[in-house]
Design a protein around this motif. Structure first.
Motif, short mmCIF file in Angstrom:
data_model
loop_
_atom_site.label_atom_id
_atom_site.label_comp_id
_atom_site.label_asym_id
_atom_site.label_seq_id
_atom_site.Cartn_x
_atom_site.Cartn_y
_atom_site.Cartn_z
N GLN A 1 0.83 -1.19 0.00
CA GLN A 1 0.00 0.00 0.00
C GLN A 1 0.88 1.26 0.00
O GLN A 1 1.93 1.29 0.63
CB GLN A 1 -0.87 -0.03 1.26
CG GLN A 1 -1.95 0.99 1.28
CD GLN A 1 -2.81 0.82 2.53
OE1 GLN A 1 -2.37 0.31 3.53
NE2 GLN A 1 -4.04 1.27 2.43
N MET A 2 0.43 2.29 -0.73
CA MET A 2 1.20 3.54 -0.78
C MET A 2 1.22 4.18 0.61
O MET A 2 0.23 4.17 1.32
CB MET A 2 0.56 4.52 -1.77
CG MET A 2 0.81 4.18 -3.21
SD MET A 2 2.54 4.24 -3.65
CE MET A 2 2.77 5.99 -3.75
N LYS A 3 2.35 4.74 0.97
CA LYS A 3 2.49 5.40 2.26
C LYS A 3 1.96 6.82 2.17
O LYS A 3 1.94 7.43 1.11
CB LYS A 3 3.95 5.41 2.69
CG LYS A 3 4.48 4.03 2.96
CD LYS A 3 5.86 4.09 3.55
CE LYS A 3 6.32 2.68 3.87
NZ LYS A 3 7.58 2.67 4.60
N THR A 4 1.56 7.34 3.31
CA THR A 4 1.10 8.72 3.37
C THR A 4 2.31 9.65 3.27
O THR A 4 3.44 9.22 3.46
CB THR A 4 0.38 8.97 4.71
OG1 THR A 4 1.34 8.84 5.77
CG2 THR A 4 -0.78 8.02 4.92
N PRO A 5 2.08 10.94 2.98
CA PRO A 5 3.21 11.88 2.92
C PRO A 5 4.04 11.89 4.20
O PRO A 5 5.25 12.03 4.15
CB PRO A 5 2.53 13.23 2.66
CG PRO A 5 1.27 12.87 1.93
CD PRO A 5 0.84 11.56 2.55
N ALA A 6 3.40 11.74 5.35
CA ALA A 6 4.14 11.72 6.62
C ALA A 6 5.05 10.50 6.70
O ALA A 6 6.19 10.60 7.17
CB ALA A 6 3.17 11.74 7.80
N GLU A 7 4.58 9.35 6.24
CA GLU A 7 5.41 8.15 6.25
C GLU A 7 6.53 8.26 5.23
O GLU A 7 7.65 7.83 5.47
CB GLU A 7 4.56 6.92 5.96
CG GLU A 7 3.61 6.57 7.08
CD GLU A 7 2.63 5.48 6.68
OE1 GLU A 7 2.18 5.49 5.52
OE2 GLU A 7 2.33 4.63 7.52
N LEU A 8 6.25 8.85 4.08
CA LEU A 8 7.26 9.03 3.03
C LEU A 8 8.35 9.99 3.51
O LEU A 8 9.52 9.81 3.19
CB LEU A 8 6.59 9.58 1.77
CG LEU A 8 7.31 9.36 0.47
CD1 LEU A 8 7.59 7.89 0.21
CD2 LEU A 8 6.50 9.93 -0.68
N ALA A 9 7.99 10.97 4.33
CA ALA A 9 8.97 11.93 4.86
C ALA A 9 9.97 11.25 5.80
O ALA A 9 11.06 11.77 6.02
CB ALA A 9 8.26 13.07 5.58
N LYS A 10 9.62 10.10 6.34
CA LYS A 10 10.53 9.38 7.25
C LYS A 10 11.66 8.68 6.50
O LYS A 10 12.65 8.30 7.10
CB LYS A 10 9.74 8.35 8.07
CG LYS A 10 8.80 8.99 9.07
CD LYS A 10 8.05 7.94 9.84
CE LYS A 10 7.04 8.57 10.78
NZ LYS A 10 6.25 7.55 11.48
N ILE A 11 11.51 8.50 5.20
CA ILE A 11 12.57 7.88 4.41
C ILE A 11 13.67 8.93 4.24
O ILE A 11 13.43 10.02 3.76
CB ILE A 11 12.05 7.39 3.05
CG1 ILE A 11 11.03 6.27 3.28
CG2 ILE A 11 13.20 6.90 2.17
CD1 ILE A 11 10.34 5.78 2.03
#
Length: 132
Positions: free
Chosen positions: A2-12
């Protein structure tokens, strides 16, 4: 996956060099952004890093290391091309150290790796704004 939310993507995280903590390499990741016409604005470092993060998260990574940037003026189908290439990795979260251990930054003009506290890029001479 599942695609991650922008907040989860910012953790990368994006690193210009390999961090001094244990990590597992998943594979190579590459991203490219470009202007749609010769008169469009140049693509930004943030845009290419966002694409790197999206591709890395699809691979299950939590970081991209040893990222190198390359700028091209044009190709047969695009203008003002900016590419980024690095290694998608999983950094062992329990053993992660503070980011201040990194000693390099990226010049916003030529995308060369430069010392973190530089005021000017030694390659192109551009003024580098320190992060606050």
């Amino acid at each position: 996956m599942q695609m991650k939310t922008p907040a989860e993507l910012a953790k990368i995280r994006i690193y210009s060099e390999a961090p001094a903590v244990p990590y597992e390499v998943i594979g190579t990741v590459q991203a490219k952004v470009h202007a749609t016409t010769a008169f469009s604005r140049e693509p930004t470092l943030e845009e290419v890093n966002q694409k790197l993060k999206e591709k890395a998260q699809k691979m299950g990574a939590n970081a991209v290391i040893t990222v190198e940037y390359k700028r091209q003026a044009l190709s047969l189908t695009a203008w003002k091309i900016l590419t980024a290439r690095g290694q998608a990795v999983i950094i062992k979260e329990g053993e992660r150290k503070p980011e201040k251990a990194l000693v390099l930054a990226i010049c916003p003009n030529c995308y060369e790796r430069i010392p973190l506290n530089s005021k000017f890029c030694p390659r192109c001479g551009a003024r580098v704004k320190p992060k606050k």
